[in-house]
Write an enzyme that holds these catalytic residues in place. Structure first.
Site, mmCIF file in Angstrom:
data_model
loop_
_atom_site.group_PDB
_atom_site.id
_atom_site.type_symbol
_atom_site.label_atom_id
_atom_site.label_comp_id
_atom_site.label_asym_id
_atom_site.label_seq_id
_atom_site.Cartn_x
_atom_site.Cartn_y
_atom_site.Cartn_z
ATOM 1 N N LYS A 76 0.947 -1.163 -0.030
ATOM 2 C CA LYS A 76 0.131 0.047 -0.122
ATOM 3 C C LYS A 76 0.885 1.288 -0.106
ATOM 4 O O LYS A 76 1.848 1.274 0.699
ATOM 5 C CB LYS A 76 -0.736 0.128 1.307
ATOM 6 C CG LYS A 76 -2.010 1.179 1.288
ATOM 7 C CD LYS A 76 -2.882 0.978 2.453
ATOM 8 C CE LYS A 76 -3.963 2.168 2.727
ATOM 9 N NZ LYS A 76 -4.699 2.126 3.808
ATOM 10 N N SER A 151 -9.628 2.086 2.884
ATOM 11 C CA SER A 151 -8.745 2.705 2.070
ATOM 12 C C SER A 151 -7.799 1.968 1.325
ATOM 13 O O SER A 151 -7.188 2.365 0.166
ATOM 14 C CB SER A 151 -8.100 3.796 2.918
ATOM 15 O OG SER A 151 -7.414 3.145 3.945
ATOM 16 N N SER A 175 -9.947 -0.633 6.983
ATOM 17 C CA SER A 175 -9.443 -0.326 5.726
ATOM 18 C C SER A 175 -8.638 -1.396 5.001
ATOM 19 O O SER A 175 -8.493 -1.431 3.924
ATOM 20 C CB SER A 175 -8.556 0.819 5.654
ATOM 21 O OG SER A 175 -9.156 2.002 5.742
#
Lengths: 484, 485
Positions: A76, A151, A175
């Site tokens: 990420k 997210s 997330s």
């Protein structure tokens, strides 16, 4: 090969039937082909990946390989990576290159994993749909007109679309779990403090926790084992011996007590999600588990508490992005205050600004007691609810998300509707507990539904086995979207 | 400066830079004077993703301070974020302590004034808390832009806050000096005021005696005791004049300009920041065990207050002498070593020599007492030889000179080599006295006529004839007996 488990990939690499360079090339080529439509990656590092793959091949040849050596990975874009830009999906950091690796990144480098690139996300990890990205939304591979959740949307898409066999994420209010549910992959957020936050760009420090995405609980267990561990550079890192999170895999589930919070099943979830969830619970009962009703009376207060605490911490955490030392600086300004305000106005997106404003407000003189302190009290009550519930059960189960993936743009003008997407996941972060989402069925439009499992503190190994037991008996985790 | 119709109220906030090798939340060095930003680590620059880790050495020093002022060392204290934007504040917040500081309460007794007017005053402390320093903004040499040096960012500070207990600039300076002595004494701060290691903020207000507290103005960043005194005195006068002219004092932060001797407004209350303090989620609460406190207490040296009382009680020193000798741990150590060698009975002459000749010479040579060419044992030997009558006080100064200039190391050898021994042979002395009396009939006559002064002239003549080796007391006695007989 894109369907193989991490264990099988490791075996093939060790047997020499496959090289790490071949494997990396396979996935890099898939990314080249599919990323333009899925937008899962912000940055792809082909050269770095191939170089790491060659090093991994040397290790494999030398017989010094570990379980992840030579296996491709996506990070990420919230994790700092030395030499490869780290954007946090923000214009503010569009060109930022970190001079150091996050703890998670260096751990996985040391394990010999091969980083393919950095994945898309909501800007500064603020969002539930991946629509708040400066680089545009990542697309759900089951239906590219729909969101993948957020997210950590890009990491979930990367694993779901087989652009990477495993990916890291972070989970502040859901997330990791929510995008895992919406894209049909497995994702785990461990107990707060298990994964070092060093080098993980902070959103809400007391809630942020690194997590793992894989196509199965077993893959997540392998990845988490390499990510976790005490790090003296993070004062909130828990000083515990390193764990092998695969150690409980295969233990029978007979006698397992699954707690079902009545508040989670009362209302709010869509019928298709409910049906898939109920079916999954029936599957567990068939595997010998029992279900018991538990109560989390304060769980309904999780969203308001979260939307005080997280923005408060974010408003302070994001103060360092001031255009002085790195990051975006407005090209023109008249004085210092103007430089700050223009740089931040240009560098941050709408949702980030909204949370900075909310956070600044709730910490302000005269409001602190009414908002921040109250929210902290709720947080304690929520944690106490879970502790009480765990006296009646071993794990807690329920839906991960109240809906399946929704069309891009549907909720983006209504922040409160968006915030309600995290209704089942947020309480887990407030309590600091481990949580996992695994694919358990499909809902409307054949879209994936995730089942959330919540464990007691440091009970990740059991949680992973509970998911593994389900995956041994079902095929939901093997379904693959038709993406070419 | 003092006016009986006005009462002055002063509280001080002192920032003492703790002398740890590395910063409070990073491993970067705290050494002073390096090239700009050479000592700023990723944490100090506040790169994305970095986290603070508390330096235990800073905590240890805070505990030491708390014990030295008889305060409560908090079993649990909390680091908080003080949020504001400034280019030399890299995170956009300062990590400090707000609601729960590490040190609570405590007091310091100071001696104010000199001579007969001197008095003891006890100042109560509110708290002391740990925090990090900011960097520096450089406004020169950047062609219309500002430079930022983050070497100082993250340097550990102990902010020491007093109650508004002081009633004059003299009391404020005495208190600041006492703390300055104390922090060096317990070795938590180097006390270097030029480098900013010890700086004072003074909160000053005035009121009619017995009235409610007046509105205070805060004078920031005073880095010498002289400026502290000047700034407070100016501020007192400014506030009194303002009120007497029918105006009001508004709460404000002011800066002192040493060139003009005046204070000027930096920001008014309206410009005051809302710092939005909240507990720093990156740091756990600071927990200090009883065991840690006990261990620190056991390692503390005897403190200046206790030592001062002991010097007065055991060795009969005056308050002034005892305070002077405990103005630094090095001076006290020197003094104690000298007394140990000379014996308790000679404590007072040892004190006199240290505060007199030695202090003057060190001062002139700009040397520290730890660097004195004359050792405590040498000084003790010198004092002993004066006390037992071997040499006169004047000859003592010659011995001291020789020791200082390294012309000899053994006091007795110097006395012998330079022929400084006093004449203790009464037969030889009587012979000289007889000669002098015979040669100075006029003085003899005058003395007998009742002129005491004439005796001094005769003593002087005898001393001269003995080439300084006669013992003046003995000369006096012999002369009197011969003249009176």
């Amino acid at each position: 090969m894109i369907e193989a488990s991490l264990k099988d990939l490791a075996a093939a690499l060790r047997a020499g039937t496959l090289s790490s360079v071949e494997l990396a090339t396979l996935f890099l080529d898939r990314i080249d082909a599919l990323n333009p439509s899925l937008n899962a990656f912000i940055t792809v590092d082909r050269d770095g990946a191939l170089s790491a793959a060659r090093a991994a091949d040397a290790r494999l040849a030398a017989g010094t390989a570990g379980p992840l050596t030579g296996i491709p990975l996506a990070h990420k874009d919230v994790f700092c990576t030395e030499g490869v830009r780290t954007t946090c999906a923000s214009r503010m950091l569009e060109n930022f290159v970190s001079p150091y690796d996050a703890h998670v990144v260096s751990q996985l480098k040391a394990a010999g994993a091969v980083m393919l690139g950095k994945t898309n996300m909501d800007e500064y990890a603020m969002g539930s749909s991946n629509e708040n990205s400066h680089f545009g939304p990542a697309k759900n591979p089951w239906d590219a007109s729909r969101v993948p959740g957020g997210s950590s949307g890009g990491s979930a898409v990367a694993v779901a679309a087989r652009l990477a066999p495993m990916a890291t994420g972070t989970d502040t209010g859901g997330s990791v779990r929510q995008p895992a549910a919406l894209t049909g992959v497995t994702g785990i957020k461990p107990t707060y403090g298990v994964v070092s936050r060093y080098g993980m760009i902070a959103y809400a420090s007391s809630l942020d926790q690194g997590g793992a995405f894989g196509r199965s609980a077993e893959d997540c267990a392998l990845l988490l084992s390499a990510m976790a561990g005490f790090d003296p550079r993070d004062s909130t890192s828990v000083e515990r011996d390193t764990e092998d999170y695969t150690r409980e895999l295969g233990k029978p589930l007979a006698g397992l007590r699954i707690g079902l919070p009545k508040e989670f099943f009362a209302e709010g979830m869509d019928d298709d999600v409910r049906a898939a969830t109920e079916a999954a619970l029936e599957q567990y009962r068939q595997l010998g588990a029992t279900t018991v009703e538990v109560s989390l009376p304060n769980a309904k207060l999780a969203i308001p508490a979260y939307y005080v605490i997280a923005p408060a911490e974010a408003s302070s955490n994001l103060s360092r992005f001031d255009g002085v030392r790195y990051g975006h600086r407005a090209p023109e300004y008249v004085d210092l205050a103007d430089m700050y305000s223009k740089s931040r106005a240009q560098g941050f997106g709408a949702e980030v600004k909204r949370r900075i404003l909310v956070g600044t407000y709730v910490l302000s003189h005269g409001y602190y007691d009414a908002y921040y302190l109250q929210a902290q009290k709720l947080r304690r009550l929520i944690a106490e609810d879970f502790i009480a519930a765990f006296t009646h059960c071993d794990v807690i189960a329920g839906p991960t998300s109240p809906t399946v993936a929704w069309p891009i743009g549907e909720k983006s003008d209504d922040p409160v509707q968006m915030y309600l997407q995290d209704i089942y996941t947020i309480a887990v972060n407030l309590a600091g507990l481990p949580g996992l989402s695994l694919p358990c069925g499909t809902g409307a439009g054949d879209l994936p539904v995730g089942l959330q499992l919540i464990g007691n503190y440091f009970d990740e190994a059991r949680l992973l086995n509970v998911a593994h037991g389900f995956q041994q008996a079902t095929d939901w985790h093997r379904r693959m979207p038709a993406v070419g | 400066m003092s006016r009986p119709d006005w009462e002055v109220v002063i509280g001080l906030e002192i920032h003492a830079q703790l002398n740890t090798a590395s910063k409070i939340f990073s491993g970067a060095t705290t050494a002073f004077g390096a090239e700009a930003n050479a000592q700023a680590s990723a944490v100090d620059i506040a790169l994305p993703g970095v986290l603070p880790v508390l330096n235990k050495g800073a905590v240890e020093r805070a505990i030491r301070f708390g014990l030295a002022i008889d305060a409560q060392v908090a079993p649990k204290s909390v680091f908080a974020r003080k949020n504001y934007f400034y280019p030399d504040l890299p995170k956009g917040y300062q990590i400090s302590q707000f609601e729960l500081p590490v040190v609570v309460g405590g007091q310091v007794t100071v001696r104010v004034g000199e001579g007969d007017a001197a008095y003891d005053k006890t100042i109560t402390l509110t708290r002391a808390h740990l925090e990090e320093d900011a960097g520096k903004s450089l406004h020169e040499d950047f062609h219309g832009m500002s430079g930022i040096d983050l070497n100082r960012a993250g340097t550990p500070l102990l902010e020491i806050v007093s109650e508004p207990d002081m009633r004059s600039s003299a009391e404020a300076v005495a208190y600041a000096r006492a703390l300055h002595t104390l922090v060096r004494w317990i070795d938590i701060c180097d006390g270097n005021m030029q480098e900013g290691s010890f700086r004072c903020d003074a909160n000053v207000s005035v009121r009619r005696p017995g009235a409610e507290l007046g509105t205070r103005r805060e004078i920031k960043n005073l880095n010498s005791f002289r400026f502290l005194q000047q700034a407070i005195d100016y501020e007192i006068q400014w506030q009194i004049e303002r009120i007497e002219d029918g105006g009001r004092v508004e709460q404000a932060t002011v800066l002192f300009d040493p060139d003009t001797g005046e204070t000027r407004m930096m920001r008014s209350k309206e410009d005051a920041h809302d710092y939005r303090y909240f507990p720093d989620p990156d740091l756990l609460p600071l927990v200090i065990s009883d065991e840690w406190i006990a261990r620190t207490r056991a390692a503390l040296p005897e403190l200046p207050g206790a030592m001062r009382a002991r010097f007065e009680a055991d060795w009969g020193l005056s308050a002034y002498d005892a305070i002077t000798l405990t103005s630094s741990r090095d001076a006290a150590t020197y003094f104690e070593a000298a007394v140990a060698a000379a014996g308790d009975a000679l404590a007072k002459p040892c004190a006199n020599w240290i505060m007199g000749e030695l202090a003057a010479r060190l001062n002139k040579a700009e040397r520290d007492i730890t660097d004195s060419p004359v050792s405590p044992t040498q000084l003790a030997a010198l004092v002993a030889r004066i006390a037992d009558g071997t040499i006169s006080n004047n000859a003592g100064k010659k011995v001291f000179d020789a020791l200082w200039n390294d012309a000899g190391s053994d006091v007795d050898t110097i006395i012998a080599d330079q022929g400084l021994k006093q004449m203790n042979d009464s037969g030889a002395l009587e012979a000289i006295v007889d000669e002098v009396l015979a040669a100075n009939p006029k003085s003899v006559e005058e003395f007998r006529a009742g002129k005491e002064k004439a005796l001094n002239a005769l003593v002087g003549q005898v001393m001269k004839a003995s080439r300084g080796k006669a013992n003046p007391t003995q000369v006096n006695e012999v002369l009197r007996s011969k003249l009176g007989g």
